[in-house]
Design a protein around this motif. Structure first.
Motif, short mmCIF file in Angstrom:
data_model
loop_
_atom_site.label_atom_id
_atom_site.label_comp_id
_atom_site.label_asym_id
_atom_site.label_seq_id
_atom_site.Cartn_x
_atom_site.Cartn_y
_atom_site.Cartn_z
N LEU A 187 -2.84 18.59 49.89
CA LEU A 187 -3.06 19.35 51.11
C LEU A 187 -4.56 19.45 51.41
O LEU A 187 -5.34 19.98 50.61
CB LEU A 187 -2.46 20.75 50.98
CG LEU A 187 -2.36 21.56 52.28
CD1 LEU A 187 -1.42 20.88 53.27
CD2 LEU A 187 -1.88 22.98 51.98
N GLN A 188 -4.96 18.96 52.60
CA GLN A 188 -6.36 18.94 52.99
C GLN A 188 -6.69 19.91 54.11
O GLN A 188 -7.81 20.41 54.20
CB GLN A 188 -6.76 17.52 53.44
CG GLN A 188 -6.59 16.46 52.37
CD GLN A 188 -6.97 15.08 52.88
OE1 GLN A 188 -7.62 14.94 53.91
NE2 GLN A 188 -6.53 14.05 52.16
N SER A 189 -5.70 20.19 54.96
CA SER A 189 -5.93 21.06 56.11
C SER A 189 -4.85 22.13 56.17
O SER A 189 -3.66 21.81 56.16
CB SER A 189 -5.93 20.23 57.40
OG SER A 189 -5.99 21.07 58.54
N LEU A 190 -5.24 23.41 56.23
CA LEU A 190 -4.31 24.53 56.25
C LEU A 190 -4.71 25.49 57.37
O LEU A 190 -5.81 26.05 57.36
CB LEU A 190 -4.32 25.25 54.91
CG LEU A 190 -3.42 26.48 54.78
CD1 LEU A 190 -1.96 26.13 55.04
CD2 LEU A 190 -3.58 27.11 53.39
N ASN A 191 -3.82 25.65 58.35
CA ASN A 191 -4.07 26.53 59.49
C ASN A 191 -3.13 27.71 59.42
O ASN A 191 -1.92 27.58 59.64
CB ASN A 191 -3.88 25.77 60.80
CG ASN A 191 -4.32 26.57 62.01
OD1 ASN A 191 -4.46 27.79 61.96
ND2 ASN A 191 -4.51 25.89 63.13
N LEU A 192 -3.67 28.91 59.13
CA LEU A 192 -2.90 30.15 59.03
C LEU A 192 -3.37 31.18 60.04
O LEU A 192 -3.23 32.39 59.82
CB LEU A 192 -3.01 30.71 57.61
CG LEU A 192 -2.52 29.80 56.48
CD1 LEU A 192 -2.83 30.42 55.12
CD2 LEU A 192 -1.03 29.54 56.61
N ALA A 193 -3.91 30.72 61.17
CA ALA A 193 -4.47 31.63 62.16
C ALA A 193 -3.41 32.52 62.77
O ALA A 193 -2.23 32.16 62.88
CB ALA A 193 -5.15 30.82 63.26
N SER A 194 -3.83 33.73 63.16
CA SER A 194 -2.98 34.68 63.89
C SER A 194 -1.72 35.02 63.13
O SER A 194 -0.59 34.80 63.60
CB SER A 194 -2.65 34.13 65.29
OG SER A 194 -3.81 33.99 66.06
N ASN A 195 -1.89 35.57 61.92
CA ASN A 195 -0.80 36.09 61.11
C ASN A 195 -1.17 37.48 60.60
O ASN A 195 -2.01 38.16 61.21
CB ASN A 195 -0.48 35.13 59.97
CG ASN A 195 0.31 33.91 60.44
OD1 ASN A 195 1.49 34.00 60.75
ND2 ASN A 195 -0.37 32.75 60.51
N PHE A 196 -0.55 37.90 59.49
CA PHE A 196 -0.80 39.24 58.94
C PHE A 196 -1.21 39.14 57.47
O PHE A 196 -0.67 39.84 56.60
CB PHE A 196 0.44 40.12 59.09
CG PHE A 196 0.92 40.26 60.50
CD1 PHE A 196 0.30 41.16 61.36
CD2 PHE A 196 1.95 39.48 60.99
CE1 PHE A 196 0.74 41.30 62.67
CE2 PHE A 196 2.38 39.60 62.30
CZ PHE A 196 1.77 40.51 63.14
N LEU A 197 -2.18 38.29 57.20
CA LEU A 197 -2.57 38.01 55.82
C LEU A 197 -3.44 39.10 55.22
O LEU A 197 -3.84 39.00 54.06
CB LEU A 197 -3.31 36.66 55.75
CG LEU A 197 -2.47 35.45 56.17
CD1 LEU A 197 -3.29 34.17 56.03
CD2 LEU A 197 -1.20 35.36 55.32
N ASP A 198 -3.74 40.14 55.95
CA ASP A 198 -4.49 41.27 55.39
C ASP A 198 -3.60 42.17 54.54
O ASP A 198 -4.09 42.93 53.71
CB ASP A 198 -5.12 42.09 56.51
CG ASP A 198 -4.08 42.61 57.51
OD1 ASP A 198 -3.19 41.82 57.89
OD2 ASP A 198 -4.16 43.80 57.90
N ARG A 199 -2.29 42.09 54.70
CA ARG A 199 -1.39 43.06 54.07
C ARG A 199 -1.18 42.80 52.59
O ARG A 199 -1.08 43.74 51.81
CB ARG A 199 -0.04 43.07 54.81
CG ARG A 199 -0.17 43.45 56.28
CD ARG A 199 1.18 43.55 56.96
NE ARG A 199 1.04 43.87 58.38
CZ ARG A 199 2.05 44.01 59.22
NH1 ARG A 199 3.31 43.86 58.76
NH2 ARG A 199 1.84 44.30 60.49
#
Length: 700
Positions: A116-128
């Motif tokens: 895996l070279q590119s990972l897009n996790l924008a606009s989620n709730f990863l602060d929780r």
């Protein structure tokens, strides 16, 4: 949900068509699955790429091809990224899970995807669940690009995700909440080359936050709340974007180490003076637009104000601030300088004298009036433009090609400005108050007007919205303009000689929004004119001189044209490609010109909006030109009908004459009182009737 079978065994009946397509296309062409009620049934898939964007999925599709390299599950409702769902994707290189509801990433989720070279996790709730989620990132040994934007992360949360991303090169942390960037933030990603922190509420940056990133070459900190940059020292950085902050001070360190900086964007801040750039740098593009600079070189008042401002900031010694701000900044490499939307009152000719490579200078939207040159020696050249008075500057901006002076209050462009820019090609003087000189044979330059004659290098000129009413005949003598913009000068009158001198060079002309009547415009035979804008005027007839121009693009919208001269349409049909003509009271019964242009494949780009006035007896106010207008116009009389109408009366008259001749004497009627008496004409050969009148009447 099963997109395609993982083996080449007997496929289920409902996927037989997709399986046959896969065999025929070799597994490399796109396969669109048949509609189904299952979530994700409209996904698009090839053997190496699966796109399930916006399919209302709550989980990753399972039983995908094992050699899928790109998987896009954006704009769905996935809450958990499980190890089971990722377990078969051993060849996965690009994963997009942006705009989901992702909260949990299982610890083993990425273990089966070592490539895996590119990972897009924008606009989620990863602060929780950032602490448990970050464990999964330890398996990303090949990751180059990571997008964690818009996840409500602070600096500590982001640091936990980046703790073991040693291969990471590009990071997007924009639209998070990081008021303070800590020294530990990027410690786990030492090979970062690009960092985006746009709109992350950054107020403060700890010393050393970026200094350890020796490979960093692009840093974006736009749209934050930074007020001061002091001791800037990132020699390896090539692009720095600090636009739309609240910067009042930008001061580089005093080191003479060479900086690789190429692009510096300090636009839309609160700078009152020119920034103190590194002593040795390679800046080519410098954007200082939207600040509060009244001058480019500090004077004692500016220095005192700057020192007072500096007292608000900590962690910096300001004892040498005066020396730093007055230090001569080398700008020899600068090619593009944007000073628009400031408060400059004089043209910075003294400041620019060493900018030997400057090609583009933007001074739009300032407070320039008389274009007085700045001077630190107290010897200001005369506004009459004697270039010999500028000899002490030792100045020629030989490289300057583009000068933008839009939106000031300039009335006169002195001749010296053209003398010091001998290779100027593009000049924007729009939204000023320019007045053009009338007599080019005057022995002395008129300080009350602008002379444009003899500018052989100038190719593109805009005089839009200057309140001009007339263009003198000799304005463009000995010039070779390619494009000219006279639009939005309401009340402008162009004589036939106003554009003389441009017959063999002008290719683009704009006269938009001048409220021109047909009698107010005289265009000579422009033999190279390709683009003409006459929109938003009051013209009821197009200039006949356009017949000799090879027009390709013509805009005559919003005028008073009732028709487009057929002869002009005939002349332009060989070159015209695009036409705009809506907003005119065209006559529906006189559209032969349109048929001629359409036959020549001219594209009437606004045909659907074009309306015409039908025949006055039709009872219809307006009609669409692109519909059938035959029923709205009086039918023309055919020549055969006219012939019949003439011949029939003639035949009748001849027939009646022959009939009367064949029958004999003609009969006449005479009116006597209320009686009608009939008498016959008697030939002279007949005998006279003798006797009394009564006897004669009886015999007749």
């Amino acid at each position: 949900m099963r997109l395609l079978p993982a083996t080449l065994g007997q496929p289920p009946p409902r996927l037989l068509l997709s399986w046959l397509q896969c065999l025929l296309l070799g597994g490399s062409a796109g396969i669109y699955l048949q509609p189904s009620t299952e979530p994700g049934a409209a996904c698009q898939q090839t053997r190496t790429k699966v796109i399930c964007r916006g399919q209302n999925l709550h989980y990753l599709p399972h039983d995908l091809w094992t050699d899928v390299k790109t998987l896009d599950i954006s704009q769905n409702f996935v809450r958990t990224l499980s190890a089971k769902a990722m377990g078969t994707l051993h060849a996965l290189e690009h994963l997009t899970l942006s705009y989901n509801s992702l909260i949990t990433i299982e610890a083993e989720a990425f273990r089966a995807a070592p490539q895996l070279q590119s990972l897009n996790l924008a606009s989620n709730f990863l602060d929780r669940e950032h602490l448990s989620n970050s464990i999964a990132f330890r398996s990303l040994h090949s990751l180059k690009t990571l997008d964690l934007s818009a996840n409500n992360l602070d600096s500590e949360m982001a640091a936990s995700y980046l703790a073991n991303t040693t291969s990471l090169e590009e990071l997007n942390l924009s639209w998070n909440k990081m008021p303070k960037l800590s020294f530990e933030l990027f410690r786990g990603a030492p090979h970062l080359r690009i960092i985006n922190l746009t709109s992350s509420f950054v107020l403060e940056i700890d010393a050393g936050t970026f200094e350890s990133l020796v490979e960093l070459h692009e840093l974006i900190l736009a749209k934050n709340h930074l007020r001061c940059i002091a001791r800037f020292s990132l020699p390896q950085l090539r692009i720095l974007n600090l636009s739309s902050n609240a910067l009042e001070i930008f001061v580089a360190g005093e080191t003479e180490e060479h900086h690789e900086l190429r692009v510096l964007d300090l636009s839309h801040n609160r700078l009152r003076s020119f920034p103190a750039l590194p002593i040795a740098h390679s800046i080519q593009h410098l954007n200082l637009s939207g600040n509060r600079m009244g001058a480019l070189e500090p004077n004692p008042a500016d220095e005192e104000e700057l020192s007072d401002t500096a007292l608000w900031y900590d962690d910096t010694s300001w004892h040498d601030l005066s020396y730093i701000m007055l230090r001569r900044t080398a700008l020899a490499s600068l090619k593009h300088l944007d000073l628009s939307w400031n408060r400059l009152t004089s043209f910075p000719i003294h400041f620019l004298r060493n900018l030997n490579r400057l090609q583009i200078l933007n001074m739009a939207m300032n407070c320039l009036q008389d274009l007085t040159p700045d001077s630190t020696t107290g010897s200001t050249p005369s506004l009459r433009g004697d270039v010999r008075q500028l000899a002490w500057y030792m100045l020629k901006l030989e490289s300057l090609r583009n000068l933008n002076l839009q939106g000031n209050d300039i009335q006169v462009v002195p001749r010296w400005l053209f003398e010091v820019t001998p290779k100027l090609e593009i000049m924007d003087l729009s939204q000023n108050s320019i007045m053009l000189c009338v007599d080019r044979n005057a022995k002395r330059e008129d300080p009350s007007c602008t002379s444009l004659s003899g500018l052989s290098s100038l190719k593109h000129l805009s005089l839009r919205a200057n309140g001009m009413s007339v263009v003198p005949p000799t304005t463009f003598n000995q010039t070779t303009l390619i494009s000219l913009d006279f639009s939005e000068n309401e009340g402008l009158v162009l004589n036939r000689d106003s554009l003389s001198g441009l017959e063999l060079s002008l290719q683009t002309l704009s006269l938009r929004g001048n409220q021109l009547h047909s009698s107010d415009i005289g265009i000579p035979c422009l033999k190279t004119l390709h683009v003409l804008d006459l929109s938003a005027n009051q013209m009821d007839l197009l200039p006949p001189s356009l017949e000799c121009s090879p027009l390709e693009w013509l805009n005559v919208r919003n005028n008073r044209l009732e028709l487009f001269q057929y002869q002009l349409a005939e002349s332009l049909s060989g070159t015209l490609v695009s036409l705009f003509i809506s907003g005119n009271p065209l006559k529906c019964c006189h559209l032969a010109w349109l048929e001629r242009l359409q036959a020549a494949k001219v594209n009437v780009l606004d045909l659907a909006e074009v309306e015409c006035v039908p025949h006055r007896m039709s009872g219809v106010h307006l009609a669409r030109v692109d519909s059938n207008q035959m029923g709205l116009c009086p039918h023309p009389v055919s020549p055969s009908y006219l012939l019949v109408a003439i011949l029939v009366p003639l035949v009748l008259l001849c027939g009646m004459g022959l009939y009367l001749k064949k029958r004999g004497p003609s009969t006449s009627l005479s009116f006597r009182g209320h009686r009608v008496a009939s008498s016959s004409y008697q030939p002279s050969t007949e005998k006279k009737v003798e006797g009394s009148p009564a006897d004669r009447l009886t015999k007749l």
